[in-house]
Design an enzyme around this catalytic site. Structure first.
Site, mmCIF file in Angstrom:
data_model
loop_
_atom_site.group_PDB
_atom_site.id
_atom_site.type_symbol
_atom_site.label_atom_id
_atom_site.label_comp_id
_atom_site.label_asym_id
_atom_site.label_seq_id
_atom_site.Cartn_x
_atom_site.Cartn_y
_atom_site.Cartn_z
ATOM 1 C CB SER A 143 13.112 43.461 71.591
ATOM 2 O OG SER A 143 11.816 43.060 71.283
ATOM 3 C CB SER A 144 12.047 42.958 65.946
ATOM 4 O OG SER A 144 13.092 42.043 65.784
ATOM 5 C CB SER A 188 9.629 39.174 72.879
ATOM 6 O OG SER A 188 10.694 40.072 72.841
ATOM 7 N N GLY A 189 12.373 37.355 72.042
ATOM 8 C CA GLY A 189 13.641 36.824 72.554
ATOM 9 C C GLY A 189 13.851 35.361 72.224
ATOM 10 C CG ASN A 220 15.521 40.190 72.184
ATOM 11 O OD1 ASN A 220 16.737 40.285 72.307
ATOM 12 N ND2 ASN A 220 14.938 39.827 71.057
ATOM 13 C CB THR A 260 15.692 39.024 64.741
ATOM 14 O OG1 THR A 260 14.443 39.590 65.105
ATOM 15 C CG2 THR A 260 16.431 39.984 63.859
ATOM 16 C CD GLU A 301 6.424 42.584 72.895
ATOM 17 O OE1 GLU A 301 7.580 42.806 72.517
ATOM 18 O OE2 GLU A 301 5.544 43.474 72.995
ATOM 19 N N GLY A 334 7.468 39.090 68.416
ATOM 20 C CA GLY A 334 6.884 37.894 69.023
ATOM 21 C C GLY A 334 5.798 38.229 70.034
HETATM 22 N N1 LIG Z 1 20.874 30.776 66.975
HETATM 23 C C1 LIG Z 1 21.328 31.575 67.906
HETATM 24 N N2 LIG Z 1 22.598 31.458 68.330
HETATM 25 C C2 LIG Z 1 23.079 32.267 69.298
HETATM 26 N N3 LIG Z 1 22.364 33.236 69.907
HETATM 27 C C3 LIG Z 1 21.076 33.403 69.547
HETATM 28 C C4 LIG Z 1 20.514 32.590 68.517
HETATM 29 N N4 LIG Z 1 19.232 32.975 68.383
HETATM 30 C C5 LIG Z 1 19.035 34.004 69.272
HETATM 31 N N5 LIG Z 1 20.143 34.261 69.937
HETATM 32 C C6 LIG Z 1 20.308 35.279 71.014
HETATM 33 O O1 LIG Z 1 19.063 35.679 71.449
HETATM 34 C C7 LIG Z 1 18.836 37.060 71.303
HETATM 35 C C8 LIG Z 1 17.417 37.344 70.906
HETATM 36 O O2 LIG Z 1 17.147 36.842 69.620
HETATM 37 P P1 LIG Z 1 16.237 37.584 68.585
HETATM 38 O O3 LIG Z 1 16.511 39.021 68.597
HETATM 39 O O4 LIG Z 1 16.346 36.851 67.351
HETATM 40 O O5 LIG Z 1 14.830 37.369 69.230
HETATM 41 P P2 LIG Z 1 13.436 37.650 68.553
HETATM 42 O O6 LIG Z 1 12.687 36.403 68.556
HETATM 43 O O7 LIG Z 1 13.612 38.317 67.272
HETATM 44 O O8 LIG Z 1 12.797 38.641 69.572
HETATM 45 P P3 LIG Z 1 11.808 39.851 69.329
HETATM 46 O O9 LIG Z 1 10.495 39.309 69.079
HETATM 47 O O10 LIG Z 1 11.896 40.618 70.561
HETATM 48 O O11 LIG Z 1 12.388 40.583 68.187
HETATM 49 C C9 LIG Z 1 19.805 37.481 70.232
HETATM 50 O O12 LIG Z 1 20.178 38.795 70.435
HETATM 51 C C10 LIG Z 1 20.964 36.514 70.478
HETATM 52 O O13 LIG Z 1 21.794 37.016 71.474
HETATM 53 MG MG LIG Z 2 13.345 40.128 66.546
#
Ligand SMILES: Nc1ncnc2c1ncn2[C@@H]1O[C@H](COP(=O)(O)OP(=O)(O)OP(=O)(O)O)[C@@H](O)[C@H]1O
Ligand SMILES: [Mg+2]
Length: 1113
Positions: free
Chosen positions: A169-170, A116-117, A166, A121, A398, A396
């Site tokens: 977070s999805s 997660s994070g 996050n 996404t 957790e 992701g």
């Molecule tokens: N390529 C990137 N460039 C800039 N910031 C990023 C990038 N990837 C992620 N982030 C930052 O990290 C945060 C978390 O990313 P994201 O929501 O994609 O995580 P995730 O893997 O989907 O988590 P979860 O499993 O909780 O959904 C985003 O809100 C953003 O602020």
């Molecule tokens: Mg996500």
């Protein structure tokens, strides 16, 4: 960036190996161990290189800040380039996937994993936006793209929340199939969602928030809209909103709300649908505010009652539910078994449970409905065969402090994904070696299949146990479930529990009694067993679903189809766990049919901070993701591989035989190349279509050589290019010179030719002229000669003819003279002979005969020349012979008389009378009175006034019983002043009467016998005087001086009537001066020639007592 600059950049960066920071592909890492691996990642991360490859797998480290590497220019840079051509980037992977989908017709899936994070996404959105940017163009395609992209903000608003890990977070799993046609244009998409973490609706762990949408509505909706939804802006008003972290740094909920509404509109939500969705969200939020209080009942049991019904009332108004129905559903529970219905009351705890269950169900069903609705919008419109690119972005891995059923499910899903990663990468690698005919030795790696089995095994798996426990009759609690696990899974290597049969953990104090622990591939996770049974059962009391179905709200009604009493299903619905297991299995099957592309996301630190690289955290992730093994597997055989064509293309400049062109097959070329470079044989191996290089050093050596050679080549190319440029320039000049010269020559020759031609024409024309003139002269001379001859001949002929004529004339004269003399002579002789016969009466007879013939001729001619029968025709033919003069006149007179007679014979008696009168008038006045000629043409009508017909004159008519001969208006001249007064003049057989014109009263009546004379002038006037016999009865007032337009007629008629009555001729005196008796005086009326001042009307003026002067014009 200018085009040239861009070109320059592209030329420089032609390989991932160019300008590399650390190594771009971990396969090339030397030496390979955990430290070097992390150091390489760190080095790259510090230089903002967040992407690194392991072969075709992309490692992505979350930079936690926006990097300028996702611009449209970057998209263009990576578009249609080979995977290893540019530095590692998520776009390179997206491009590779899209192109093999489009060009090789292979369905693709992009698997994004990480905790997660870690940035899954974000990565999935980057992939989608890249594909959207490079695939087809056009209005329709753009709309499809826009709808696909805009589905993200909607689902994120409803399905994402801030967690401690996050901020976005999805809280649901998402798999999206993007569908393309054969050209690679997008057609539409299908989204599948996996298990929303709905427990978050009613309760959030410390430091976390509920789903974004609740905060977005409260911050972003207008006052008006909030009022409609019966909401207040204050977060603290709502029990369901965790307060300690209601605001998230850097997140503008209000702006996001506008984005979501806009996205909903683009995706195709109708206004009423959006409205209904927000009504449901508001209802969920308000449900949390319903509170219950206990109320004792007679039977000693506690019954729950709603504390404040106001909130309930508003919910019911919002959703169209009957308040009493909902209230009852919160207080009672009906259990149906076979035909029986048993209703039990709910205590306060049960009521709260029911309330929360309803809120969770409402929200999670709404979320599923949203996905279905979006799918409806983005569904591909055509039925043609589609190519598919699936993008998987699932929650992701957790590990929280308190991990519950949801984390268990989420982590299970990640186990499955790791499994598929292991299977596919290893399988793919293995298959490639076999395909290429290369020897391959097996590499050890941790296979997590055993953990998957612990969870999903149909008999002994944890999910199966849980289901069994849920369905079991009797009292079922979370503890009984744990007991069961302790028995069944005790011996499993990856299962840990204090109370398990295995005594290993008896003294492990870190493991509480109410928990079990699983050693996941990514680490150990301890799960609180509390709530597992309930969450797996996912029960909603039937009373509540029925109450929802009765709602007068189409969306809510549709969300609870099982509430329809007509469709009661007594069978238990499948448990949440088994549902999820089934959908994960389907997903795995689906993924296996596609070509996988991996993005492995890594989280650099726990603080969501930029520029911070926590080695320990990254190390942990690298370990559980098995990335090192991944590299090893990749390198076990060969570190680098490349198809023969691109390899030869890249290094052919290193060998004379292959440079610049190799004519044979590519493989032979590479062989020649490697021999020439004396690369040791154990360093490479030839596959069927690829060259495999064992050690990265070899590759770097090749690269260094290439770099060196490229510099030489650049100089060479520059030299050749310069030479070529000058030469081509020279050749061009030469060619141009020839062209110009030839054109000029042609032009000069043309000019010269035209000059010669015109000179020749001039000379020619002179000669022709001279020749023609000469000929003309000759012809003229000849013509004159001919003419002279003719003239001479003509003269000669003339002379001869005249001579002949003279001779003939002479001869004729002589002959004539002879003939005349002869005739005279003969005449003399005949006359002498016949004179004795004529002498007696021949002369007289000839005379008479001639006379007779002439007369005959005269009469015949006269017959034809007769004039017309009109008596007034004066024409008469001229006299032809003088001796017929008197005859001719006589004949004229007779003819005139005859035609007059003929004319008269046509008359009727009436006409005869008129002509008699006219004749009389002529005898009386012709040549005496100047007025006469004008009267000839006027018919004598007598009764001009129609007395009998005019009722005004009835009295007058009655007074006169005799036949009226004249009835006419005359002017009576007043002798005192000479002025005229109108009077009616009547002439009967015996009398002359004067009457007033207006009234018709008789003024005077004179018997005809008393009229002695009528006087008038000789001029052209109508004045006349009627003289009366002196001493007669009527003469008292004197004579009448009258004037009339019909004087001639009146005088004539008066004359004729007097004659026939008195047998005496009336004396008519025509004189320009006569006396008129007025009473005792005699007045002289004198007519003089007057001026034409008053037109043609004569004027009468009294000159003195004795003289009236009438001026006649
Ligand atoms: N390529 C990137 N460039 C800039 N910031 C990023 C990038 N990837 C992620 N982030 C930052 O990290 C945060 C978390 O990313 P994201 O929501 O994609 O995580 P995730 O893997 O989907 O988590 P979860 O499993 O909780 O959904 C985003 O809100 C953003 O602020
Ligand atoms: Mg996500």
């Amino acid at each position: 960036m200018g085009n040239e600059e861009k070109m320059a950049k592209m030329e420089v960066k032609t390989s991932l190996l160019d300008n590399m920071i650390g190594v771009g592909d971990m396969v090339l890492l030397e030496p390979l161990n955990e430290d070097s691996f992390i150091n390489n990642l760190k080095k790259r991360f510090d230089h903002s290189e967040v992407y690194t490859y392991i072969g075709s797998v992309v490692i992505s480290i979350n930079p936690y800040r926006s990097l300028p590497i996702y611009t449209p220019e970057k998209v263009e840079e990576y578009r249609n380039r080979n995977f290893y051509e540019l530095s590692p980037h998520i776009f390179a992977l997206s491009d590779e996937a899209y192109r093999s989908l489009r060009d090789q017709d292979k369905d693709q899936c992009i698997l994004i994993t990480g905790e997660s994070g870690a940035g899954k996404t974000e990565a999935s959105k980057l992939v989608m936006s890249y594909v959207a940017a490079v695939c087809g163009k056009g209005a329709e395609v753009n709309q499809v793209k826009e709808q696909l992209l805009q589905s993200n903000p909607v689902l994120e608003a409803f399905g994402n929340a801030k967690t401690v890990r996050n901020d976005n977070s999805s809280r649901f799993g998402k798999y999206m199939d993007i569908e393309f046609d054969f050209k690679g244009d997008p057609l539409g998409g299908v989204i599948s969602n996996y298990l929303l973490e709905k427990s978050r609706v009613v309760k959030q762990p410390r430091g976390e928030r509920n789903f974004h949408i609740f905060y977005q509505i409260l911050s972003g909706a207008s006052e008006d809209f909030l009022c409609k939804l019966k909401l207040e802006r204050d977060f603290s008003r709502y029990n369901y909103l965790g307060l300690d972290s209601a605001k998230v740094n850097g997140v503008d909920d209000a702006a996001n709300f506008r984005t979501v509404r806009n996205a909903m509109q683009i995706v195709g939500f109708m206004d009423h649908e959006t409205q209904s969705v927000f009504e449901v969200v508001a209802a969920v939020l308000k449900l949390g505010n319903i509170e219950f209080k206990p109320e004792s009942r007679v039977n000693g049991l506690d019954e729950s009652k709603i504390k404040d019904k106001n909130e309930l009332k508003e919910i019911c108004e919002l959703t169209g539910i009957d308040q009493s129905v909902l209230e009852r559903a919160f207080s009672f529970r009906t259990v149906e078994a076979k035909q029986e219905k048993v209703s039990t009351t709910l205590n306060v705890a049960q009521a709260y449970y029911a309330r929360d269950a309803l809120a969770k169900n409402l929200y999670s069903r709404l979320f599923s409905w949203l996905v279905t609705r979006i799918n409806e919008s983005i569904k591909a419109q055509t039925k043609v065969r589609k190519k598919v690119m699936g993008v998987l972005d699932i929650y992701g891995f957790e590990i929280f402090e308190d991990n519950s059923f949801e984390q268990f499910i989420i982590n299970y899903c990640n186990e499955k994904l790791q499994q598929i990663f292991i299977e596919l990468t290893l399988k793919e690698e293995q298959e490639e070696y076999i395909r290429e005919g290369i020897e391959w030795t097996h590499i050890e790696y941790f296979n997590n299949a055993i953990i998957c089995d612990l969870i999903e095994n149909n008999q002994t798996g944890i999910l199966a146990m849980l289901d069994e426990e849920c369905l079991r009759p009797g009292t079922v609690t979370d503890d009984t479930f744990l007991e069961k696990l302790n028995q069944v899974c005790a011996t499993h290597q990856h299962f840990e529990s204090r109370m398990s049969k295995c005594s290993r953990f008896l003294n492990d104090t870190s493991l509480p009694h109410s928990c079990f622990r699983i050693q996941h591939y990514a680490g150990k996770v301890m799960y609180q067993v509390e709530g597992f049974v309930d969450k797996n059962n996912d029960l909603l009391y039937r009373d509540l679903s029925q109450a929802m179905w009765k709602a007068n709200h189409s969306l809510i009604k549709a969300l609870f189809p099982e509430g329809n009493p007509a469709k009661i299903n007594l069978k238990r619905p499948p448990t949440a766990g088994s549902q999820f297991k089934a959908s994960v299995a389907t997903l795995m099957k689906n993924l296996q049919t596609k070509n996988p592309n991996y993005i492995r996301c890594i989280k650099p630190n726990d603080k969501k901070a930029a520029h911070v690289f926590n080695d320990a955290l990254v190390c942990h992730q690298i370990r559980y993701l098995g990335l090192l093994e991944n590299v090893r597997v990749r390198r076990a055989g060969y570190a680098f591989r490349q198809a023969y064509e691109p390899c030869l293309e890249r290094y052919k400049m290193l060998c004379k035989q292959t440079w610049p062109h190799w004519r044979g097959p590519a493989r032979a070329g590479v062989e020649v190349l490697f021999n020439e470079l004396e690369i040791p044989e154990e360093e490479f191996s030839f596959g069927r279509s690829k060259i495999f290089i064992r050690n990265p050093r070899t590759l770097f050596k090749l690269e260094d050589l290439r770099k060196q050679r490229l510099e030489d080549l650049a100089t060479l190319i520059e030299k050749i290019y310069r030479g070529w440029k000058c030469r081509t320039h020279f050749l061009l000049m030469k060619k141009s010179q020839i062209v110009i010269a030839s054109w000029y020559r042609r032009y000069a020759q043309q000019k010269k030719y035209q000059k010669i031609k015109s000179s020749a024409i001039i000379v020619q024309s002179y000669i022709r002229g001279w020749k023609a003139r000469k000929l003309l002269r000759e012809l003229k001379h000849q013509k004159r000669c001919n003419e002279a001859a003719t003239v001479i001949a003509a003269y000669w002929h003339g002379t001869q003819a005249r001579r002949e004529l003279k001779r003939l004339k002479e001869e004729a004269r002589r002959k004539h003279a002879v003939a005349v003399i002869w005739a005279y002579w003969l005449g003399l002789k005949v006359r002498r002979e016949y004179r004795k016969f004529f002498r007696a009466n021949a002369g007289r007879k000839i005379y008479e005969f001639t006379l007779q013939r002439l007369m005959q001729k005269y009469f015949l001619e006269m017959k034809n020349k007769m004039p017309s029968l009109s008596p007034i025709d004066k024409n008469w033919p001229a006299r032809p012979y003088l001796f017929l003069d008197s005859t001719h006149k006589e004949l004229k007179r007779i003819f005139h008389l005859w035609r007059c007679k003929k004319y008269r014979d046509q008359f009727t008696d009436q006409q005869k009378l008129i002509y008699e009168e006219k004749l009389e008038a002529s005898e009386l006045f012709k040549d005496k009175k100047a007025l006469y000629p004008a009267s000839v043409g006027q018919p004598f009508q007598g009764a001009y006034l129609e007395i009998s017909k005019n009722p005004k004159y009835k009295k007058l008519k009655d007074a006169v019983d005799e036949k009226i001969i004249i009835a006419e208006v005359v002017n009576k001249i007043n002798r005192a002043n000479g002025k005229a007064t109108s009077r009616i003049f009547l002439l009967t057989k015996n009398n002359v009467l004067l009457a007033d014109q207006k009234s018709g009263n008789i003024k005077s009546e004179v018997p005809l016998g008393d009229v002695t004379k009528v006087s008038m002038s000789s001029q052209n006037d109508g004045f006349f005087a009627v003289h009366l016999k002196e001493g007669s009865g009527a003469a008292g007032k004197g004579d009448f001086l009258l004037s009339s337009d019909h004087l001639i007629e009146m005088a004539t008629k008066l004359y004729r009537t007097t004659l026939s009555q008195t047998k005496q001729k009336l004396n008519i005196e025509i004189s320009d001066e006569f006396l008129v008796q007025f009473r005792q005086d005699k007045v002289c009326v004198k007519f003089i020639q007057g001026s034409q001042k008053n037109g043609n009307i004569p004027t009468c003026k009294r000159k003195n007592n004795r003289l009236l002067e009438v001026a006649v014009p």
